[in-house]
Write an enzyme that holds these catalytic residues in place. Structure first.
Site, PDB file in Angstrom:
ATOM      1  N   LYS A 108       0.281 -60.446  67.080  1.00 49.74           N
ATOM      2  CA  LYS A 108       0.682 -61.804  67.326  1.00 49.74           C
ATOM      3  C   LYS A 108       2.177 -62.000  67.145  1.00 49.74           C
ATOM      4  O   LYS A 108       2.761 -62.947  67.650  1.00 49.74           O
ATOM      5  CB  LYS A 108      -0.012 -62.756  66.356  1.00 49.74           C
ATOM      6  CG  LYS A 108      -1.490 -62.820  66.457  1.00 49.74           C
ATOM      7  CD  LYS A 108      -2.054 -63.767  65.397  1.00 49.74           C
ATOM      8  CE  LYS A 108      -3.557 -63.709  65.373  1.00 49.74           C
ATOM      9  NZ  LYS A 108      -4.103 -64.496  64.257  1.00 49.74           N
ATOM     10  N   GLY A 109       2.793 -61.081  66.439  1.00 49.15           N
ATOM     11  CA  GLY A 109       4.174 -61.256  66.036  1.00 49.15           C
ATOM     12  C   GLY A 109       5.179 -61.390  67.153  1.00 49.15           C
ATOM     13  O   GLY A 109       6.188 -62.069  67.013  1.00 49.15           O
ATOM     14  N   GLU A 147       8.342 -56.049  71.002  1.00 52.76           N
ATOM     15  CA  GLU A 147       7.906 -56.075  69.601  1.00 52.76           C
ATOM     16  C   GLU A 147       8.759 -57.038  68.792  1.00 52.76           C
ATOM     17  O   GLU A 147       9.929 -57.242  69.100  1.00 52.76           O
ATOM     18  CB  GLU A 147       8.046 -54.679  68.979  1.00 52.76           C
ATOM     19  CG  GLU A 147       6.829 -53.819  69.106  1.00 52.76           C
ATOM     20  CD  GLU A 147       5.743 -54.155  68.100  1.00 52.76           C
ATOM     21  OE1 GLU A 147       5.689 -55.293  67.578  1.00 52.76           O
ATOM     22  OE2 GLU A 147       4.923 -53.275  67.833  1.00 52.76           O
ATOM     23  N   ASP A 148       8.166 -57.577  67.740  1.00 52.06           N
ATOM     24  CA  ASP A 148       8.920 -58.411  66.819  1.00 52.06           C
ATOM     25  C   ASP A 148       9.718 -57.548  65.850  1.00 52.06           C
ATOM     26  O   ASP A 148      10.907 -57.749  65.655  1.00 52.06           O
ATOM     27  CB  ASP A 148       8.012 -59.391  66.069  1.00 52.06           C
ATOM     28  CG  ASP A 148       6.843 -58.706  65.356  1.00 52.06           C
ATOM     29  OD1 ASP A 148       6.592 -57.497  65.570  1.00 52.06           O
ATOM     30  OD2 ASP A 148       6.154 -59.391  64.585  1.00 52.06           O
ATOM     31  N   ASP A 202       8.718 -51.382  61.569  1.00 50.24           N
ATOM     32  CA  ASP A 202       8.759 -51.008  60.156  1.00 50.24           C
ATOM     33  C   ASP A 202       8.681 -49.488  60.065  1.00 50.24           C
ATOM     34  O   ASP A 202       9.659 -48.814  60.286  1.00 50.24           O
ATOM     35  CB  ASP A 202       7.569 -51.635  59.415  1.00 50.24           C
ATOM     36  CG  ASP A 202       7.974 -52.794  58.538  1.00 50.24           C
ATOM     37  OD1 ASP A 202       8.859 -52.612  57.704  1.00 50.24           O
ATOM     38  OD2 ASP A 202       7.380 -53.869  58.682  1.00 50.24           O
ATOM     39  N   LYS A 218      13.692 -51.950  60.752  1.00 54.89           N
ATOM     40  CA  LYS A 218      14.035 -51.603  59.374  1.00 54.89           C
ATOM     41  C   LYS A 218      14.250 -50.084  59.311  1.00 54.89           C
ATOM     42  O   LYS A 218      13.304 -49.340  59.075  1.00 54.89           O
ATOM     43  CB  LYS A 218      12.907 -51.996  58.421  1.00 54.89           C
ATOM     44  CG  LYS A 218      12.653 -53.472  58.299  1.00 54.89           C
ATOM     45  CD  LYS A 218      11.515 -53.699  57.315  1.00 54.89           C
ATOM     46  CE  LYS A 218      11.178 -55.150  57.147  1.00 54.89           C
ATOM     47  NZ  LYS A 218      10.052 -55.321  56.198  1.00 54.89           N
ATOM     48  N   PHE A 265      10.835 -58.013  52.802  1.00 47.80           N
ATOM     49  CA  PHE A 265       9.714 -58.729  53.395  1.00 47.80           C
ATOM     50  C   PHE A 265      10.263 -59.960  54.110  1.00 47.80           C
ATOM     51  O   PHE A 265      10.701 -60.904  53.471  1.00 47.80           O
ATOM     52  CB  PHE A 265       8.719 -59.141  52.309  1.00 47.80           C
ATOM     53  CG  PHE A 265       7.368 -59.510  52.856  1.00 47.80           C
ATOM     54  CD1 PHE A 265       7.221 -60.404  53.898  1.00 47.80           C
ATOM     55  CD2 PHE A 265       6.223 -58.961  52.315  1.00 47.80           C
ATOM     56  CE1 PHE A 265       5.982 -60.743  54.400  1.00 47.80           C
ATOM     57  CE2 PHE A 265       4.964 -59.291  52.798  1.00 47.80           C
ATOM     58  CZ  PHE A 265       4.850 -60.185  53.843  1.00 47.80           C
ATOM     59  N   VAL A 266      10.253 -59.927  55.437  1.00 47.70           N
ATOM     60  CA  VAL A 266      10.819 -61.021  56.222  1.00 47.70           C
ATOM     61  C   VAL A 266       9.745 -61.790  56.971  1.00 47.70           C
ATOM     62  O   VAL A 266       8.694 -61.248  57.324  1.00 47.70           O
ATOM     63  CB  VAL A 266      11.895 -60.517  57.207  1.00 47.70           C
ATOM     64  CG1 VAL A 266      13.104 -59.974  56.466  1.00 47.70           C
ATOM     65  CG2 VAL A 266      11.343 -59.479  58.165  1.00 47.70           C
ATOM     66  N   ASP A 290       4.948 -63.165  60.047  1.00 45.70           N
ATOM     67  CA  ASP A 290       4.180 -64.028  59.150  1.00 45.70           C
ATOM     68  C   ASP A 290       3.894 -63.365  57.811  1.00 45.70           C
ATOM     69  O   ASP A 290       4.071 -62.163  57.639  1.00 45.70           O
ATOM     70  CB  ASP A 290       2.847 -64.387  59.801  1.00 45.70           C
ATOM     71  CG  ASP A 290       1.850 -63.229  59.754  1.00 45.70           C
ATOM     72  OD1 ASP A 290       0.758 -63.409  59.192  1.00 45.70           O
ATOM     73  OD2 ASP A 290       2.159 -62.135  60.265  1.00 45.70           O
ATOM     74  N   ARG A 316       5.241 -68.161  60.910  1.00 47.42           N
ATOM     75  CA  ARG A 316       5.555 -67.675  62.252  1.00 47.42           C
ATOM     76  C   ARG A 316       6.482 -68.634  63.001  1.00 47.42           C
ATOM     77  O   ARG A 316       7.304 -68.205  63.802  1.00 47.42           O
ATOM     78  CB  ARG A 316       4.288 -67.482  63.080  1.00 47.42           C
ATOM     79  CG  ARG A 316       3.442 -66.300  62.673  1.00 47.42           C
ATOM     80  CD  ARG A 316       2.358 -66.043  63.730  1.00 47.42           C
ATOM     81  NE  ARG A 316       1.303 -65.181  63.225  1.00 47.42           N
ATOM     82  CZ  ARG A 316       1.372 -63.860  63.180  1.00 47.42           C
ATOM     83  NH1 ARG A 316       2.455 -63.243  63.588  1.00 47.42           N
ATOM     84  NH2 ARG A 316       0.366 -63.151  62.719  1.00 47.42           N
TER      85      ARG A 316
END
Length: 183
Positions: free
Chosen positions: A47-48, A103-104, A107, A135, A156-157, A163, A169
């Site tokens: 969903k990101g 992509e959002d 990681d 990251k 942690f963003v 989210d 979000r």
């Protein structure tokens, strides 16, 4: 949602909304040059990537089509194992298509590495990646990202599609979530 609406939940704002929009516009100019005269399919990862995909698609002057995938990776707690399950597959045949995965955030890169391999196995002309955030310090596999918004620290963003427990979000910027929220 603006940062002031949740100021006690964030320790800092890493990237403001105007910085995001400016960078996405720059990426769109590169994408348009690279795909001039070619058919382009944007594949958003739910969903990101919803916010990134929407703003990227609206900024592009190049004709595009869009489709969505939802994948889930399993591991212990918040760590991805790279074992991926498709929750929602594409409706579009990729054979001979130019595909741009949207992509959002990247990681560890494990899930995206799997997704890249999966999509390449479907016979597309090309598969590239556009990610708003990466990251580098969290990377466990090397991912070639052709269109990158920003490298960020391993924190942690939330915001702009990212989210925590389905919240934040709709924050218009990207901020660091305060540890008291997720601890």
């Amino acid at each position: 949602m603006e940062p002031r609406d949740i100021e006690g939940d964030l320790t800092e704002i890493l990237i403001e909304e105007d910085q995001i929009r400016t960078r996405l516009a720059e990426l769109c100019r590169l994408i348009e040059a690279d795909y001039a005269g070619k058919d382009l399919l944007l594949v958003g990862v739910l969903k990101g990537a919803v916010m990134v995909m929407a703003d990227l698609a609206r900024e592009l002057v190049h004709p595009i089509t869009m489709d969505w995938m939802a994948v889930s990776s399993y591991g212990s707690g918040t760590q991805s194992s790279g074992v991926v399950r498709i929750l929602k597959d594409l409706d579009t045949d990729l054979l001979g298509r130019n595909v741009l995965i949207v992509e959002d955030i990247i990681d560890s890169g494990l899930t995206l590495s799997w997704l890249l391999s999966n999509l390449k196995s479907r016979g597309p002309e090309s598969v590239e990646i556009c990610a708003l955030l990466r990251k580098p310090d969290a990377a466990r596999v090397d991912i070639d990202v052709k269109y990158l918004g920003f490298d960020i620290p391993n924190q942690f963003v939330v915001g702009y599609g990212l989210d925590f427990d389905e919240r934040y979000r709709n924050l218009r910027s990207v901020g660091v979530l305060a540890p008291h929220i997720y601890s």
